[in-house]
Design an enzyme around this catalytic site. Structure first.
Site, short mmCIF file in Angstrom:
data_model
loop_
_atom_site.label_atom_id
_atom_site.label_comp_id
_atom_site.label_asym_id
_atom_site.label_seq_id
_atom_site.Cartn_x
_atom_site.Cartn_y
_atom_site.Cartn_z
NE ARG A 1 0.21 1.75 4.44
CZ ARG A 1 1.46 2.18 4.57
NH1 ARG A 1 2.19 2.43 3.51
NH2 ARG A 1 2.00 2.37 5.77
CE LYS B 1 4.89 7.67 10.84
NZ LYS B 1 5.05 6.31 10.36
CD GLU C 1 6.67 -0.12 8.15
OE1 GLU C 1 6.91 0.43 9.22
OE2 GLU C 1 5.51 -0.37 7.75
CG HIS D 1 -5.31 -1.81 13.07
ND1 HIS D 1 -4.31 -0.89 13.31
CD2 HIS D 1 -6.08 -1.28 12.10
CE1 HIS D 1 -4.47 0.14 12.51
NE2 HIS D 1 -5.55 -0.06 11.76
#
Ligand code: 0O2
Length: 246
Positions: free
Chosen positions: A59, A69, A155, A171
């Site tokens: 993603r 962020k 990542e 989550h």
């Protein structure tokens, strides 16, 4: 006034081009990584006769999440700072069959000449206090654009099916309770993480036993050698030097 308006539009257009090029590098990084992972998966499948990778999901972080962020971490709102500090704009999650596959895969990625592992967090050997387990890698890979080479971070989270099951439920709970999870649920989640880890260890032991039995039962099949690549069968003609030694 018209003049000012046209300058604004020009700036806006330039910004749009710059942002698109910025995000494109991450999209290409994901394409490149997906190809690499597919090659490793197919080759591993052929050599070891089982599939180490159950699932791959990639993603791109949305511009909105990136900005949130940046704000949360108190960074400057500039593309070079975002590129340096936000290292999960391109993210890949790989679900493996067994814990040993996670380490094999991470080693295989580390061994690739054009990949540099810039960060390595082992939440399997050292789970987070809430029970979270996964192997996290931050990779740096070169992306060859038309006029430049862009070094880009990706990542990679590698985990087993049990770890993934746990993380997705945790989550959901985390968001459901708006980050204030009731005490009894925290304890139960931790217990579930321990059980998931035990299940992973059990499945790995069973898998090893099955492989040993398979190897012991393997028949020597030198006279019927067929190479299967994708869907094509390539027959190797039998002749004396290829006969397996007894
Ligand atoms: P999303 O939406 O998944 O991307 P960072 O905040 O990334 O700069 P940090 O906190 O050191 O630095 O990163 P870490 O520990 O490597 O974890 C980053 C990602 O791992 C998270 O991304 C989650 O995807 C996952 N993760 C880490 N801890 C947990 C956990 O306790 N539970 C679950 N379910 N996932 C976890 P984001 O950005 O939070 O979200």
């Amino acid at each position: 006034m018209n003049f000012e308006h046209s300058i604004d539009m020009k700036e806006l257009k330039a910004l749009k081009v710059e942002l698109t090029r910025f995000m494109m590098a991450y999209k290409f990084a994901l394409d490149e990584m997906n190809t690499k992972i597919n090659i490793l998966k197919e080759e591993f499948n052929y050599i070891h006769d089982y599939n180490p990778i159950e699932h791959v999901k990639s993603r791109l972080k949305s511009p909105e999440s990136i900005l949130k962020k940046v704000y949360r971490k108190g960074y400057d709102f500039s593309l070079p700072v975002i590129k340096e500090k936000i290292r999960d704009i391109a993210g890949i999650r790989i679900t493996c069959s067994f814990i040993s596959d996670i380490y094999k895969l991470s080693k295989m990625l580390d061994n690739q000449k054009d990949i540099r592992v810039v960060d390595y967090k082992d939440y399997i050997k050292n789970p987070k206090p809430n029970g979270y387990q996964s192997l996290h890698l931050i990779l740096e890979i070169p992306i060859f654009m038309s006029d430049r080479v862009e070094t880009t971070n990706v990542e990679v989270q590698i985990r087993t099916i049990a770890m993934d099951f746990w993380a997705s439920l945790e989550h959901k709970i985390y968001y459901k309770y708006n980050q204030e999870i009731p005490g009894h649920m925290i304890d139960e989640l931790k217990e579930a993480a321990t059980m998931a880890a035990e299940l992973d260890r059990k499945m790995e032991r069973l898998h090893k036993d099955i492989i040993e039995i398979k190897h012991a039962n393997q028949e020597e099949d030198g006279e019927n050698m067929v190479l299967t690549i994708e869907k094509d069968n390539i027959h190797i003609p039998f002749f004396e030097p290829l006969r397996p030694k007894k």
